[in-house]
Motif scaffolding. Structure first.
Motif, mmCIF file in Angstrom:
data_model
loop_
_atom_site.group_PDB
_atom_site.id
_atom_site.type_symbol
_atom_site.label_atom_id
_atom_site.label_comp_id
_atom_site.label_asym_id
_atom_site.label_seq_id
_atom_site.Cartn_x
_atom_site.Cartn_y
_atom_site.Cartn_z
ATOM 1 N N LEU A 27 67.807 -57.161 37.903
ATOM 2 C CA LEU A 27 68.334 -56.105 37.043
ATOM 3 C C LEU A 27 68.053 -54.770 37.712
ATOM 4 O O LEU A 27 66.899 -54.485 38.071
ATOM 5 N N SER A 28 69.094 -53.985 37.921
ATOM 6 C CA SER A 28 68.959 -52.662 38.547
ATOM 7 C C SER A 28 69.408 -51.596 37.555
ATOM 8 O O SER A 28 70.531 -51.652 37.040
ATOM 9 N N LEU A 29 68.525 -50.635 37.310
ATOM 10 C CA LEU A 29 68.793 -49.570 36.349
ATOM 11 C C LEU A 29 68.576 -48.213 37.014
ATOM 12 O O LEU A 29 67.568 -48.013 37.703
ATOM 13 N N ASP A 30 69.506 -47.305 36.781
ATOM 14 C CA ASP A 30 69.354 -45.915 37.213
ATOM 15 C C ASP A 30 69.401 -45.012 35.990
ATOM 16 O O ASP A 30 70.277 -45.174 35.132
ATOM 17 N N TYR A 39 69.612 -40.314 30.323
ATOM 18 C CA TYR A 39 70.540 -41.376 29.923
ATOM 19 C C TYR A 39 70.594 -42.456 31.009
ATOM 20 O O TYR A 39 70.211 -42.233 32.168
ATOM 21 N N LEU A 40 71.064 -43.624 30.629
ATOM 22 C CA LEU A 40 71.231 -44.737 31.554
ATOM 23 C C LEU A 40 72.526 -44.526 32.334
ATOM 24 O O LEU A 40 73.617 -44.566 31.774
ATOM 25 N N ALA A 41 72.395 -44.316 33.639
ATOM 26 C CA ALA A 41 73.561 -44.035 34.476
ATOM 27 C C ALA A 41 74.106 -45.280 35.153
ATOM 28 O O ALA A 41 75.294 -45.330 35.493
ATOM 29 N N LEU A 55 68.203 -46.576 24.056
ATOM 30 C CA LEU A 55 68.007 -45.889 22.779
ATOM 31 C C LEU A 55 67.372 -44.520 23.008
ATOM 32 O O LEU A 55 66.788 -44.255 24.070
ATOM 33 N N HIS A 56 67.471 -43.672 21.979
ATOM 34 C CA HIS A 56 66.821 -42.361 22.020
ATOM 35 C C HIS A 56 66.056 -42.117 20.709
ATOM 36 O O HIS A 56 66.382 -41.204 19.951
ATOM 37 N N VAL A 62 63.958 -38.493 26.168
ATOM 38 C CA VAL A 62 63.491 -39.771 26.702
ATOM 39 C C VAL A 62 64.480 -40.875 26.365
ATOM 40 O O VAL A 62 64.886 -41.021 25.210
ATOM 41 N N CYS A 63 64.841 -41.660 27.371
ATOM 42 C CA CYS A 63 65.706 -42.821 27.161
ATOM 43 C C CYS A 63 64.836 -44.076 27.133
ATOM 44 O O CYS A 63 64.138 -44.382 28.110
#
Length: 296
Positions: A27-30, A39-41, A55-56, A62-63
């Protein structure tokens, strides 16, 4: 291409045996920041490792995210990789919905790789629930944290040797752990351990002393103010949950470290949460807000 990788031999003898199915999941998250909102890009996954939702709950700054492994447990031969990158100014917190379960290995090692890259003026919190090592589990945990000059990282890990609810004792298997933290390429923290049930350290008074739970909380955010450190040293776990608990905090020039050894994962989490309430306003400038999944 299937998410599962089928391991099999071409020999006639091997073909008579059932194929072994091993999951290789990543799983790769930026995370990025725009107009004061983290935010999740990017969200890219292969195999059974996903982000349930971003979520916020504490506003735009903060994400939050919940990392889920849908099979519910990790078998011998499985490999999980989590890559997280934070771009300039972003702030993210990731947790898990429940305990990680690491099954009997049947001669194969299961692996978890964490790779966190934190850019300029970022803050990342990795606050998963506990990992349970079943009797016979052979596990490798490898964590690499790379920090920009002004980046801040907070992460904890709670390990349970054996299933306490079933009164199971960790009698066979091994655990290989490594945590390295670098700032601008310079190593500022490194932990390396290799544990087996029969080793003296598992029973020694200077080791686990026969306890089934070992937990660590590490923060890389610069020098800890004296008042914050003093307040942390006043915190005690709920000893009614674990009369055998041993705990403490210490600091180095760029690192805060808390340890817990005892019999209760719940007690360890409660202790770390109490420390988090004190520490987060220092390193993040925000009051501690519990992820919603912890209340379920």
């Amino acid at each position: 291409m299937d998410d599962a990788t089928i391991l099999q031999s071409t020999s006639p003898l091997a073909q008579e045996q059932p194929a072994l199915k091993c999951w290789e999941a990543s799983l790769s998250l930026d995370f990025s920041k725009r107009h004061d909102r983290s935010y999740l890009a990017k969200n890219l996954h292969v195999g059974p490792l996903v982000l349930q939702k971003s979520l916020h709950p504490e506003g735009d700054a903060v994400c939050h995210g919940v990392v889920v492994h849908p099979p519910g447990g990790v078998a011998g031969g499985d490999s999980l990789t989590l890559n997280v990158s934070l771009n300039q100014g972003a702030y993210a917190l990731l947790t898990t919905p429940g305990a990680g379960k690491w099954y009997k290995a049947n001669g194969q090692q299961a692996c978890q790789y964490l790779k966190f890259n934190l850019g300029k003026n970022t803050c990342f919190e990795w606050l998963p629930q506990e990992n349970i090592l079943f009797d016979g589990a052979q596990v490798k945990f490898n964590s690499e944290v790379s920090l920009d000059a002004e980046a801040k990282y907070a992460g904890w890990e709670v390990l349970c040797f054996g299933r306490q609810a079933q009164k199971e004792v960790w009698q066979t298997g091994h655990l290989h752990q490594n945590l390295s933290i670098r700032r601008n390429g310079k190593l500022i923290w490194n932990e390396l351990s290799f544990l087996e049930p029969e080793q003296k350290v598992m029973q020694s008074i200077v080791g686990l002393h026969g306890n089934a739970v070992s937990a660590s909380f590490v923060i890389a955010a610069g020098k800890v103010p004296d008042g914050v450190l003093a307040a942390c040293r006043e915190i005690q776990p709920k000893l009614a949950l674990d009369m055998q608990a041993r705990y403490g905090v210490t600091t180095m020039p760029e690192i805060f470290s808390a340890r817990y050894i005892g019999q209760s994962a719940q007690c360890a989490r409660q202790y770390f949460e109490s420390l988090w309430q004190i520490l987060r306003p220092w390193y993040a400038g925000l009051e501690a807000t519990r992820p919603r999944i912890w209340n379920t």
